[in-house]
Design a protein around this motif. Sequence first.
Motif, short mmCIF file in Angstrom:
data_model
loop_
_atom_site.label_atom_id
_atom_site.label_comp_id
_atom_site.label_asym_id
_atom_site.label_seq_id
_atom_site.Cartn_x
_atom_site.Cartn_y
_atom_site.Cartn_z
N ARG A 75 43.68 35.64 42.48
CA ARG A 75 43.81 36.71 43.28
C ARG A 75 45.32 37.31 43.59
O ARG A 75 45.12 38.11 43.32
N TYR A 79 47.49 40.66 42.31
CA TYR A 79 48.07 41.35 43.29
C TYR A 79 49.57 41.76 43.10
O TYR A 79 50.04 43.60 42.92
N ASP A 82 49.84 43.66 39.62
CA ASP A 82 49.67 45.50 39.93
C ASP A 82 50.82 45.43 40.44
O ASP A 82 51.54 46.86 40.08
N GLU A 312 41.16 41.13 50.89
CA GLU A 312 41.91 40.48 49.55
C GLU A 312 42.91 42.22 49.12
O GLU A 312 43.58 42.26 48.99
N LYS A 313 41.96 43.28 49.34
CA LYS A 313 41.99 44.74 48.21
C LYS A 313 42.58 44.95 49.04
O LYS A 313 43.52 46.30 49.16
N GLY A 317 46.50 42.85 49.76
CA GLY A 317 46.88 43.08 48.43
C GLY A 317 47.28 44.25 48.36
O GLY A 317 48.30 45.16 47.94
N LYS A 318 46.94 45.53 49.68
CA LYS A 318 48.30 46.79 49.42
C LYS A 318 49.36 46.43 49.63
O LYS A 318 50.59 47.34 49.98
N LYS A 321 51.36 44.75 47.10
CA LYS A 321 51.94 45.77 46.47
C LYS A 321 53.10 46.82 47.24
O LYS A 321 54.09 47.85 46.45
#
Length: 415
Positions: A75, A79, A82, A312-313, A317-318, A321
């Motif tokens: 996971r 990211y 990404d 996580e997203k 994750g933000k 990125k």
Amino acid sequence: MEGTIDEEEFLSLRLAIVTDSGREVKRKRKRSESADSSESFEEGKIFSLLQMREQMIKVDQRRKEMAEDGDSVQRVAAYFADGLIARLLTRKSPFYDMIMKTPTPEEEFLAFTELYKVSPFYQFAHFTANQAILEAFEREEPNNNRSLHVIDFDISYGFQWPSLMQSLSENATISNRISLKITGFGRSLEELQGTEARLLSFAKSFRNLVFEFHGLVRGSKLVKIKKKKNETVAVNLVFHLNSLNSFSKISETLKYVHSLNPSIVLLVEQEGSRSPHNFLSRFMESLHYFAALFDSLDDCLPLDSAERFRIEKNHLGKEIKYVMNSDKENENSSRFEKMETWKGRMENHGFSGLKQSSKSIMQAKLLLKIRSHCSAIYFDGENGGFRVFERDDEKAISLGWQEKLLLTASSWCCV
């Protein structure tokens, strides 16, 4: 079918992006710009890649097997991929905006709230800072008219302050109330209004507290703050200095804080050296840091948890990125530093470190014990899950996951 790829091709493309062969992807992208048909084909491939990437990390409620959900390593790698894909694209590409799309304010708030509830990450920072504030207030209680003024340079959602209200309330009575004023700087008027509403609602539970909130939208200039005579003033810099995008702004802020002559200054920052000007070192440091954070979620939530997916997203994750592309957004680049660097800056601006009390240490360890879910908690040199580290001759306390330091808290006074 043209514009789509199977899983094997997707994994090959993904591997190319995260290794030196990513240059080949960049070359193909430049070549595709010369022909409309090639451009359409390549964009179709990228779109399919992004769709399959979402499926790779998405929680499938119908199938609970770990292998199908992806473990924490897979996971976090998704990211980082990404972020690396975004680096290969220009800002004009629609796929750049697709990858770097930020969560809505509601999604950000929910992800932050869910992480706050299950992990000691933010609670460690807030409880440790609050304990130091409480002790400073108690030291000055004979002369401060039972009045405490907290100046929070990044109040965010205000989650730090209910626990302080509760602690103050335990030392107050209806006939001998404690006055708490919070001056909070926020990103927007809407955020400040939401924070004010939450804090006022919570404060109503304590009839022995007199609570006042004053919100200020964070701007380019630091404003003059009104103070009462003899009140205990605490300046809260938790997670703030790293958000300043230049050394001059950090210096300006610390000079301003010193001019307030506070009784105590609270500093909590993420541990690490992630220079906005050196991509390779930033990538390696960030990879180790976020891998530890994702791994720590195993102690908090199961892999197939919808809450974990949102955390996580829409939160971690933000951040990943953003860190990977901070040199593209240099005006907003955060400055993550090690404890020793922040210590030097504080001392150079007229502050002296205070020893962390034994109560702060005990409280931190108790928090980890309460928040331990799946794995054992170890201290003082043993391998394990979340850990507490006493550092800098007891002037700093860090939260770590196994051997990796995550946060460091310290307290300071003016000299």
